[in-house]
Write a protein that holds these residues in place. Structure first.
Motif, PDB file in Angstrom:
ATOM      1  N   VAL A 181       0.835  -1.205   0.000  1.00  0.00           N
ATOM      2  CA  VAL A 181       0.000   0.000   0.000  1.00  0.00           C
ATOM      3  C   VAL A 181       0.867   1.251   0.000  1.00  0.00           C
ATOM      4  CG1 VAL A 181      -1.688   1.336   1.329  1.00  0.00           C
ATOM      5  CG2 VAL A 181      -1.954  -1.139   1.106  1.00  0.00           C
ATOM      6  N   GLN A 182       1.901   1.253   0.841  1.00  0.00           N
ATOM      7  CA  GLN A 182       2.803   2.406   0.892  1.00  0.00           C
ATOM      8  C   GLN A 182       3.479   2.634  -0.455  1.00  0.00           C
ATOM      9  OE1 GLN A 182       3.297   4.600   3.298  1.00  0.00           O
ATOM     10  NE2 GLN A 182       2.097   3.636   4.898  1.00  0.00           N
ATOM     11  N   GLY A 183       3.925   1.564  -1.087  1.00  0.00           N
ATOM     12  CA  GLY A 183       4.574   1.687  -2.388  1.00  0.00           C
ATOM     13  C   GLY A 183       3.622   2.230  -3.445  1.00  0.00           C
ATOM     14  N   CYS A 184       2.374   1.782  -3.416  1.00  0.00           N
ATOM     15  CA  CYS A 184       1.380   2.265  -4.379  1.00  0.00           C
ATOM     16  C   CYS A 184       1.095   3.749  -4.180  1.00  0.00           C
ATOM     17  CB  CYS A 184       0.088   1.456  -4.252  1.00  0.00           C
ATOM     18  SG  CYS A 184       0.193  -0.222  -4.911  1.00  0.00           S
ATOM     19  N   LEU A 185       0.956   4.168  -2.922  1.00  0.00           N
ATOM     20  CA  LEU A 185       0.667   5.579  -2.639  1.00  0.00           C
ATOM     21  C   LEU A 185       1.828   6.468  -3.077  1.00  0.00           C
ATOM     22  CD1 LEU A 185      -0.982   5.301   0.908  1.00  0.00           C
ATOM     23  CD2 LEU A 185      -2.114   5.894  -1.248  1.00  0.00           C
ATOM     24  N   TRP A 186       3.060   6.015  -2.831  1.00  0.00           N
ATOM     25  CA  TRP A 186       4.228   6.807  -3.234  1.00  0.00           C
ATOM     26  C   TRP A 186       4.308   6.898  -4.759  1.00  0.00           C
ATOM     27  CZ3 TRP A 186       8.966   6.341  -5.812  1.00  0.00           C
ATOM     28  CH2 TRP A 186       9.900   7.348  -5.541  1.00  0.00           C
ATOM     29  N   THR A 187       4.065   5.786  -5.430  1.00  0.00           N
ATOM     30  CA  THR A 187       4.113   5.762  -6.892  1.00  0.00           C
ATOM     31  C   THR A 187       3.041   6.667  -7.487  1.00  0.00           C
ATOM     32  OG1 THR A 187       4.960   3.490  -6.867  1.00  0.00           O
ATOM     33  CG2 THR A 187       4.012   4.283  -8.935  1.00  0.00           C
ATOM     34  N   VAL A 188       1.823   6.603  -6.938  1.00  0.00           N
ATOM     35  CA  VAL A 188       0.735   7.463  -7.416  1.00  0.00           C
ATOM     36  C   VAL A 188       1.095   8.935  -7.227  1.00  0.00           C
ATOM     37  CG1 VAL A 188      -1.634   8.200  -6.942  1.00  0.00           C
ATOM     38  CG2 VAL A 188      -1.094   5.768  -7.104  1.00  0.00           C
ATOM     39  N   SER A 189       1.713   9.259  -6.085  1.00  0.00           N
ATOM     40  CA  SER A 189       2.100  10.643  -5.806  1.00  0.00           C
ATOM     41  C   SER A 189       3.100  11.153  -6.830  1.00  0.00           C
ATOM     42  CB  SER A 189       2.688  10.748  -4.399  1.00  0.00           C
ATOM     43  OG  SER A 189       1.777  10.295  -3.433  1.00  0.00           O
ATOM     44  N   MET A 190       4.147  10.369  -7.101  1.00  0.00           N
ATOM     45  CA  MET A 190       5.168  10.787  -8.056  1.00  0.00           C
ATOM     46  C   MET A 190       4.609  10.807  -9.484  1.00  0.00           C
ATOM     47  SD  MET A 190       7.673  11.417  -6.049  1.00  0.00           S
ATOM     48  CE  MET A 190       6.525  11.750  -4.706  1.00  0.00           C
ATOM     49  N   ALA A 191       3.761   9.823  -9.809  1.00  0.00           N
ATOM     50  CA  ALA A 191       3.176   9.766 -11.145  1.00  0.00           C
ATOM     51  C   ALA A 191       2.260  10.963 -11.397  1.00  0.00           C
ATOM     52  CB  ALA A 191       2.397   8.465 -11.326  1.00  0.00           C
ATOM     53  N   THR A 192       1.582  11.433 -10.355  1.00  0.00           N
ATOM     54  CA  THR A 192       0.706  12.598 -10.493  1.00  0.00           C
ATOM     55  C   THR A 192       1.492  13.811 -10.957  1.00  0.00           C
ATOM     56  OG1 THR A 192      -0.799  11.787  -8.773  1.00  0.00           O
ATOM     57  CG2 THR A 192      -0.857  14.145  -9.258  1.00  0.00           C
ATOM     58  N   VAL A 193       2.677  14.003 -10.397  1.00  0.00           N
ATOM     59  CA  VAL A 193       3.529  15.133 -10.786  1.00  0.00           C
ATOM     60  C   VAL A 193       3.952  15.002 -12.248  1.00  0.00           C
ATOM     61  CG1 VAL A 193       5.700  16.325 -10.344  1.00  0.00           C
ATOM     62  CG2 VAL A 193       4.347  15.444  -8.425  1.00  0.00           C
ATOM     63  N   VAL A 194       4.363  13.804 -12.639  1.00  0.00           N
ATOM     64  CA  VAL A 194       4.808  13.575 -14.022  1.00  0.00           C
ATOM     65  C   VAL A 194       3.663  13.813 -14.999  1.00  0.00           C
ATOM     66  CG1 VAL A 194       5.691  11.853 -15.633  1.00  0.00           C
ATOM     67  CG2 VAL A 194       6.603  11.952 -13.305  1.00  0.00           C
ATOM     68  N   VAL A 195       2.493  13.274 -14.710  1.00  0.00           N
ATOM     69  CA  VAL A 195       1.337  13.423 -15.595  1.00  0.00           C
ATOM     70  C   VAL A 195       0.941  14.894 -15.724  1.00  0.00           C
ATOM     71  CG1 VAL A 195      -1.134  12.942 -15.829  1.00  0.00           C
ATOM     72  CG2 VAL A 195       0.443  11.102 -15.223  1.00  0.00           C
ATOM     73  N   CYS A 196       0.990  15.624 -14.619  1.00  0.00           N
ATOM     74  CA  CYS A 196       0.613  17.040 -14.664  1.00  0.00           C
ATOM     75  C   CYS A 196       1.582  17.854 -15.524  1.00  0.00           C
ATOM     76  CB  CYS A 196       0.524  17.603 -13.248  1.00  0.00           C
ATOM     77  SG  CYS A 196      -0.946  17.045 -12.350  1.00  0.00           S
ATOM     78  N   TRP A 197       2.858  17.538 -15.467  1.00  0.00           N
ATOM     79  CA  TRP A 197       3.807  18.232 -16.338  1.00  0.00           C
ATOM     80  C   TRP A 197       3.599  17.840 -17.793  1.00  0.00           C
ATOM     81  CZ3 TRP A 197       6.173  22.504 -16.160  1.00  0.00           C
ATOM     82  CH2 TRP A 197       6.617  23.042 -14.953  1.00  0.00           C
ATOM     83  N   TRP A 198       3.202  16.600 -18.020  1.00  0.00           N
ATOM     84  CA  TRP A 198       2.887  16.178 -19.401  1.00  0.00           C
ATOM     85  C   TRP A 198       1.694  16.968 -19.925  1.00  0.00           C
ATOM     86  CZ3 TRP A 198      -1.525  13.661 -21.360  1.00  0.00           C
ATOM     87  CH2 TRP A 198      -1.397  13.206 -22.673  1.00  0.00           C
ATOM     88  N   LEU A 199       0.675  17.162 -19.086  1.00  0.00           N
ATOM     89  CA  LEU A 199      -0.488  17.948 -19.490  1.00  0.00           C
ATOM     90  C   LEU A 199      -0.122  19.405 -19.735  1.00  0.00           C
ATOM     91  CD1 LEU A 199      -3.169  16.537 -16.992  1.00  0.00           C
ATOM     92  CD2 LEU A 199      -3.084  16.179 -19.476  1.00  0.00           C
ATOM     93  N   ALA A 200       0.842  19.916 -18.960  1.00  0.00           N
ATOM     94  CA  ALA A 200       1.235  21.313 -19.110  1.00  0.00           C
ATOM     95  C   ALA A 200       1.843  21.585 -20.481  1.00  0.00           C
ATOM     96  CB  ALA A 200       2.245  21.690 -18.016  1.00  0.00           C
ATOM     97  N   TYR A 201       2.426  20.575 -21.099  1.00  0.00           N
ATOM     98  CA  TYR A 201       3.090  20.765 -22.388  1.00  0.00           C
ATOM     99  C   TYR A 201       2.269  20.217 -23.555  1.00  0.00           C
ATOM    100  CZ  TYR A 201       7.387  22.968 -20.956  1.00  0.00           C
ATOM    101  OH  TYR A 201       8.302  23.896 -20.508  1.00  0.00           O
ATOM    102  N   GLN A 202       0.998  19.906 -23.305  1.00  0.00           N
ATOM    103  CA  GLN A 202       0.130  19.449 -24.392  1.00  0.00           C
ATOM    104  C   GLN A 202      -0.484  20.634 -25.142  1.00  0.00           C
ATOM    105  OE1 GLN A 202       0.026  16.093 -25.360  1.00  0.00           O
ATOM    106  NE2 GLN A 202       1.728  16.284 -23.911  1.00  0.00           N
TER     107      GLN A 202
END
Length: 305
Positions: free
Chosen positions: A284-305
């Motif tokens: 569970v901890q690993g999933c929450l950490w991964t989701v947190s970091m992935a959220t940042v990456v996805v948001c930057w991807w959206l910023a450059y769309q």
């Protein structure tokens, strides 16, 4: 290891009550089950260990009281025993070092805040673009940008201390998931409350959320160690405030205040213990950490769309 040892009105089990047993705890570690059985027996509730299935069972009539006593016991022992001895690296620390190290490297790539900097044009929290044009990802990307290297230094140094403390209490995954979530909410409330054109960047909003989370978590506990941690957390927050200043175009006290208040509001229910019990699993901890970091990456991807 401590226990509440509150007296219980639940009667001790006899031969008749033993015919209806209910599971109140499941553990892989037999030693943990033995400790929990002793906790219940100390308050007058007879408990048996089903070694074959790894269960702790009590008479059906005592289930509600047994669950309450175990919940109190878990609350009193959050973060105990210490995972690492003095001088050793805390296992949760590596996730914090990785996240903050990546943020510091990213700051070297983006550079400081200038009007023509494309990173800030696409990623800074700008009230008009968020509220009127729906560019919500800026609430996330703004947390990863820094106005200058003084802000970066303060956020990395004091952020490492505070996130490390929070991770040792709730785990690295829940810690990062909570502070990023609080940072997003604080950025939104800050621009919604101002109701005027406003720009902001910086991870300090999330750092103050960590201060609030620690304060909310620890307000329910009365241990000396917890009191010292609370003073340390508040002291770190004041040190960051002193470093960043309280006025100027690159200082946003509103986001800092909202970060602390939202963190404190979330820390109170976290300290109750049930969510912490659910998130104890390393998966569970690993999933929450991964989701947190992935959220940042996805948001930057959206910023450059």
């Amino acid at each position: 290891m401590s226990s509440p040892f509150e007296s219980s009105d639940c009667p001790s089990a006899d031969e008749t009550s033993c015919s209806h047993m209910v599971v109140v705890e499941s553990q892989v570690d037999p030693a943990t089950l033995e400790s929990l059985a002793l906790v219940l027996e100390a308050v007058g509730i007879m408990a048996w260990i089903d070694e074959k299935n790894g269960h702790l069972v009590v008479p059906e009539a005592c289930v509600e009281e047994a669950e309450r006593q175990l919940r109190l016991y878990h609350q009193e022992n959050i973060g105990w025993p210490p995972v690492a001895m003095a001088g050793e690296a805390h296992p949760e620390e590596w996730y914090t070092v990785a996240a903050l190290g990546t943020m510091a490297f990213f700051a070297l790539v983006t550079g400081p805040w200038t009007m023509d900097n494309p990173w800030f044009q696409r990623g800074a929290v700008e009230s008009r673009l968020v509220l009127q044009q729906g560019e919500w990802w800026r609430l996330v990307t703004g947390l990863t940008l820094h106005a200058d290297f003084r802000h970066l230094f303060g956020n990395c140094c004091l952020g490492w201390l505070l996130v490390r403390m929070l991770s040792s209490r709730v785990g690295h995954g829940l810690a990062w998931f909570s502070i990023i979530g609080c940072g997003i909410a604080a950025n939104w409330l800050n621009i919604a409350w101002r109701q005027q054109v406003h720009h902001s960047v910086g991870f300090s909003t999330a750092v103050f959320a960590a201060v609030g989370l620690l304060a909310g978590l620890q307000v329910l506990f009365k241990k000396k160690k917890v009191a010292k941690e609370l003073v340390l957390a508040l002291g770190a927050g004041l040190a960051l405030l002193a470093l960043l200043g309280t006025e100027g175009e690159r200082t946003d006290l509103g986001s800092h205040l909202f970060g602390f208040l939202i963190g404190f509001a979330l820390g109170l229910p976290l300290g109750e213990g049930r969510l912490l019990d659910w998130s104890r699993s390393g998966r569970v901890q690993g999933c929450l950490w991964t989701v947190s970091m992935a959220t940042v990456v996805v948001c930057w991807w959206l910023a450059y769309q």
